[in-house]
Design a protein around this motif. Structure first.
Motif, PDB file in Angstrom:
ATOM      1  N   GLN A 280       0.811  -1.222   0.000  1.00  0.00           N
ATOM      2  CA  GLN A 280       0.000   0.000   0.000  1.00  0.00           C
ATOM      3  C   GLN A 280       0.839   1.265   0.000  1.00  0.00           C
ATOM      4  O   GLN A 280       0.444   2.273  -0.581  1.00  0.00           O
ATOM      5  N   LEU A 281       1.994   1.218   0.647  1.00  0.00           N
ATOM      6  CA  LEU A 281       2.807   2.432   0.753  1.00  0.00           C
ATOM      7  C   LEU A 281       3.526   2.751  -0.548  1.00  0.00           C
ATOM      8  O   LEU A 281       3.453   3.869  -1.059  1.00  0.00           O
ATOM      9  N   THR A 282       4.232   1.779  -1.110  1.00  0.00           N
ATOM     10  CA  THR A 282       5.103   2.033  -2.257  1.00  0.00           C
ATOM     11  C   THR A 282       4.471   1.668  -3.592  1.00  0.00           C
ATOM     12  O   THR A 282       4.955   2.110  -4.642  1.00  0.00           O
ATOM     13  N   GLY A 283       3.409   0.861  -3.579  1.00  0.00           N
ATOM     14  CA  GLY A 283       2.818   0.403  -4.830  1.00  0.00           C
ATOM     15  C   GLY A 283       3.547  -0.766  -5.446  1.00  0.00           C
ATOM     16  O   GLY A 283       3.140  -1.275  -6.497  1.00  0.00           O
ATOM     17  N   LEU A 284       4.645  -1.211  -4.828  1.00  0.00           N
ATOM     18  CA  LEU A 284       5.374  -2.373  -5.345  1.00  0.00           C
ATOM     19  C   LEU A 284       4.574  -3.647  -5.091  1.00  0.00           C
ATOM     20  O   LEU A 284       3.677  -3.687  -4.248  1.00  0.00           O
ATOM     21  N   TYR A 285       4.915  -4.694  -5.839  1.00  0.00           N
ATOM     22  CA  TYR A 285       4.344  -6.001  -5.524  1.00  0.00           C
ATOM     23  C   TYR A 285       4.791  -6.417  -4.126  1.00  0.00           C
ATOM     24  O   TYR A 285       5.873  -6.046  -3.660  1.00  0.00           O
ATOM     25  N   ASN A 286       3.936  -7.197  -3.436  1.00  0.00           N
ATOM     26  CA  ASN A 286       4.262  -7.620  -2.070  1.00  0.00           C
ATOM     27  C   ASN A 286       4.724  -9.070  -2.023  1.00  0.00           C
ATOM     28  O   ASN A 286       4.941  -9.704  -3.068  1.00  0.00           O
ATOM     29  N   ARG A 287       4.852  -9.613  -0.812  1.00  0.00           N
ATOM     30  CA  ARG A 287       5.368 -10.970  -0.642  1.00  0.00           C
ATOM     31  C   ARG A 287       4.451 -12.005  -1.296  1.00  0.00           C
ATOM     32  O   ARG A 287       4.921 -12.996  -1.856  1.00  0.00           O
ATOM     33  N   ARG A 288       3.145 -11.778  -1.222  1.00  0.00           N
ATOM     34  CA  ARG A 288       2.214 -12.735  -1.826  1.00  0.00           C
ATOM     35  C   ARG A 288       2.428 -12.815  -3.336  1.00  0.00           C
ATOM     36  O   ARG A 288       2.427 -13.899  -3.922  1.00  0.00           O
ATOM     37  N   ALA A 289       2.610 -11.649  -3.961  1.00  0.00           N
ATOM     38  CA  ALA A 289       2.879 -11.628  -5.395  1.00  0.00           C
ATOM     39  C   ALA A 289       4.217 -12.296  -5.701  1.00  0.00           C
ATOM     40  O   ALA A 289       4.360 -13.006  -6.707  1.00  0.00           O
ATOM     41  N   LEU A 290       5.202 -12.063  -4.829  1.00  0.00           N
ATOM     42  CA  LEU A 290       6.516 -12.687  -5.010  1.00  0.00           C
ATOM     43  C   LEU A 290       6.402 -14.210  -5.040  1.00  0.00           C
ATOM     44  O   LEU A 290       6.985 -14.871  -5.906  1.00  0.00           O
TER      45      LEU A 290
END
Length: 711
Positions: A280-290
């Motif tokens: 939510q903060l950076t807009g990057l993919y998170n651990r789940r997406a990883l």
């Protein structure tokens, strides 16, 4: 009535005992439930009772002398007025008249009736009698009213339903729509009535929609599907359709088509999916997406034989930025870090935020050499500073790297091994990168195993205290000992304090372990007080974390009171690190002095020694670190430092104890310098409480060290 009787009394074939007029009279009077009245009509007009059957008699509550009485005489005003008008209408028009009325009886009961008034005319066509037959339709009327109310309830539900509802006949023609349907399709009923429902469905959904309609008609079971609805403006809307049969006496008379706008739900689902796979903060993919992406890439790499690199990136000293400038600034820095990492993003490079200040980069179709160069490029990029609100910040990353398939063949293993490589980077100075090696896992596994068993050590009574005597160099007597913690694990064997004490500090276990040490030492003081006249003082090492606990003084006080010991027999050893924050340390030490305990400073002369706290703090004893004692015979500076500390202690009214004494020569130098006490292997190694007791009871001379039980 008499005329009627007269017309039939000449029927000779009837049984004289069963006159037909009597049969009719009996039926009407006793068995017909309808209310039958015959009223004589007189000018006025006035209507008088000449006959009432049993049901009518009871209903009107007539008296036995009712014959000849008028409606006004018999009925109360509320009933009489309306009924008089109905009779007058028949009297005037000379025709049969049917009407319904509602009567409120005196007892408050409402009754509904349906009446037929039939005039009987004479030869001049004047009304002579009026025959009234009234049927009580209260139950029928109440049922009708219930049906009306029920219909209104259903209509209300339909009209106020947020879903669009269309009623169609079996041919698919629209018959009714609710307001929600008008709003959704932007069609009023007059523009859509008798229009085929199939004209409103987008062609791509025609077949499935028709199949569901047919199935609903045949099975009488509701059906549902997702479909596309044509709008008035030509647009197409995603809708969920529910088809419900309209059944009357188990026969389908039509269908309800319920439409729910799914566009908002679809949009919400997309937002939820975005939130589920993005930070939510950076807009990057998170651990789940990883985890999903990494699984896909591993499957590809398995078939192609290519390598994958996983780089775990942690920002060095980021906590200090958060603590110094606040989390808002920290969050803005994280956003800028994400933007900088995204500069490397391409088809084979994907950036993720693991959480906190940790990021992960996945490199596909790479090699160890390419990955090393990539990591170096990240480090070089972070050599440039960050600017935020005209403030310049420097952030350096530490990078741990694992490679597929050498360092793991599944997602969890690759992530874990990249984390372990990062841990080694942090241990070795940060701000660089390191690949995972298999030997890293062994060391970290040992730490995990050690922690797991240490957590059980107290409750399983695996910890014990050993005691090292402290020798009075003038009298050669023993009046105090230092308590030293030992751990004998049934799983791991004897563990060195150098291994488990730092681990206890890192994990916070030092707090419960330290409390156990205090309680155990006080129990031992109590026991020795009964065996030796003056008792033996026990020095207990206190961790800085334990010293900072808000209830630390209370724990000491409770242990002293519980074991009923003189406070001066308990010595609290603190390190210089515990005294760096003098604002917090001074009140604690003063409270300890008020209790009467002895306070000593351990490892004096190392770390960040400050003479100022000797003046501020209520200290009783200085303990010279063994590093000075070790080289006192060959290093003039060490000898000078020891002498200075001893003189300093004397001038400040403090005792001085030298640690690590291992030879007679060291002991002689300390004695010559007027050091008060010494401890070390020259005198005795740390001993179990039972051996210390035997030694004290035998009162062996210290001068003969060969007789000491510790050697």
């Amino acid at each position: 009535m008499n005329g009627f009787f007269e017309s039939i009394k000449d029927e000779q074939h009837l049984d004289p005992n069963m006159k037909i007029e009597r049969i009719i009279f009996e039926i009407i009077f006793n068995h017909v439930n309808d209310l039958v009245y015959i009223m004589k009509a007189e000018p006025g007009p006035v209507f008088r009772y000449v006959f009432a059957n049993k049901a009518g008699y009871i209903h009107a509550k007539l008296t036995p002398d009712y014959i000849g009485k008028s409606l006004q005489d018999v009925l109360h005003q509320g009933v009489y007025g309306g009924l008089q008008l109905e009779y007058e209408k028949v009297y005037a028009e000379k025709n049969i008249h049917v009407f319904s009325d509602e009567v409120m009886l005196p007892e408050g009961i409402k009754r509904y009736g349906e009446s037929v008034l039939t005039p009987i005319l004479d030869k001049n066509r004047d009304v002579k009698f009026i025959v009234s037959v009234t049927r009580d339709v209260t139950k029928l009327q109440e049922e009708k009213q219930r049906l009306i109310e029920r219909e209104q309830e259903i209509r209300s539900i339909v009209d106020h339903n947020l879903d669009a509802i269309l009623g169609i006949d079996l041919n698919g023609l629209v018959q009714t729509i609710n307001p929600a349907a008008e709003k959704l399709m932007e069609y009023p009923l007059d523009k859509i009535k008798n229009r085929s429902i199939f004209d409103l469905i987008e062609e791509v959904s025609h077949t499935s929609f028709k199949d569901q309609v047919r199935k609903c008609r045949l099975t009488h079971l509701s059906q549902s599907l997702d479909s596309m609805l044509k709008m008035k403006n030509g647009q197409v809307l995603n809708v969920h359709i529910k088809i419900i049969p309209i059944l009357i006496s188990s026969t389908a008379k039509g269908l309800y088509i319920i439409l729910r706008d799914m566009s908002e739900k679809t949009e919400t689902a997309e937002k939820i999916r975005y939130m589920a796979f993005h930070d939510q903060l950076t807009g990057l993919y998170n651990r789940r997406a990883l985890l999903e992406d990494l699984n896909i890439e591993i499957n590809k790499a398995t078939k192609t034989g290519q390598e994958i690199a996983l780089l775990t990136i942690d920002l060095d000293r980021f906590k200090y930025i958060n603590d110094t400038f606040g989390h808002i600034v920290g969050d803005q820095i994280l956003i800028k870090v994400a933007e900088r990492l995204l500069e490397f993003n391409n088809q084979d490079c994907h950036v993720y935020r693991q959480g906190g200040d940790e990021f992960i980069i996945m490199l596909s179709n790479t090699t160890r050499q390419k990955t090393s160069a990539f990591a170096q490029a990240i480090l070089s990029r972070f050599a440039s500073s960050f600017y935020l609100n005209s403030q310049e910040y420097y952030i350096t990353p530490s990078i741990g790297i694992s490679m597929y398939p050498n360092d793991g063949k599944d997602e969890d293993t690759l992530i874990k091994n990249a984390d372990e490589a990062l841990f080694r980077v942090k241990e070795r100075g940060k701000a660089h990168s390191q690949f995972y090696r298999s030997d890293m896992n062994v060391a970290l596994t040992n730490i995990v195993t050690l922690e797991t068993n240490l957590r059980k050590a107290v409750q399983n009574k695996e910890l014990t205290l050993f005691y090292q005597p402290q020798i009075d160099l003038k009298t050669q007597s023993i009046k105090s000992v230092e308590a030293l913690l030992r751990w004998d694990s049934p799983v791991l064997g004897i563990i060195s304090p150098g291994e488990f004490i730092p681990l206890a500090e890192d994990t916070g276990l030092i707090i419960p372990i330290g409390n156990w040490v205090i309680e155990t030492a006080c129990q031992q003081i109590s026991k020795w007080l009964k065996s030796f006249n003056d008792g033996i003082r026990i020095a207990v090492n206190i961790s800085p974390k334990q010293f900072e606990q808000p209830n630390f003084v209370d724990i000491i006080k409770t242990a002293i009171i519980k074991n009923d010991i003189p406070p001066h027999l308990l010595e609290i050893e603190i390190t210089e690190g515990a005294m760096h924050n003098s604002k917090d340390a001074i009140p604690i030490l003063r409270k300890l002095k008020e209790l009467g305990v002895i306070i000593s400073v351990d490892d004096f002369g190392t770390g960040y020694s400050s003479l100022s706290y000797l003046k501020q703090f209520p200290i009783d004893i200085l303990k010279i670190d063994q590093s000075f004692v070790r080289d006192v015979l060959k290093n003039v500076k060490d000898a000078a430092i020891i002498t200075t500390i001893i003189h300093l202690g004397e001038n400040l009214g403090m005792d001085v104890i030298a640690e690590g004494v291992e030879s007679r020569e060291q002991a002689d130098i300390l004695k010559a310098a007027n050091c008060h006490k010494a401890q070390g292997f020259y005198y005795s190694k740390p001993l179990p409480a039972e051996e210390v007791e035997r030694f004290l009871q035998t009162k062996i001379s210290i001068n003969n060290r060969n007789e000491l039980p510790g050697l």
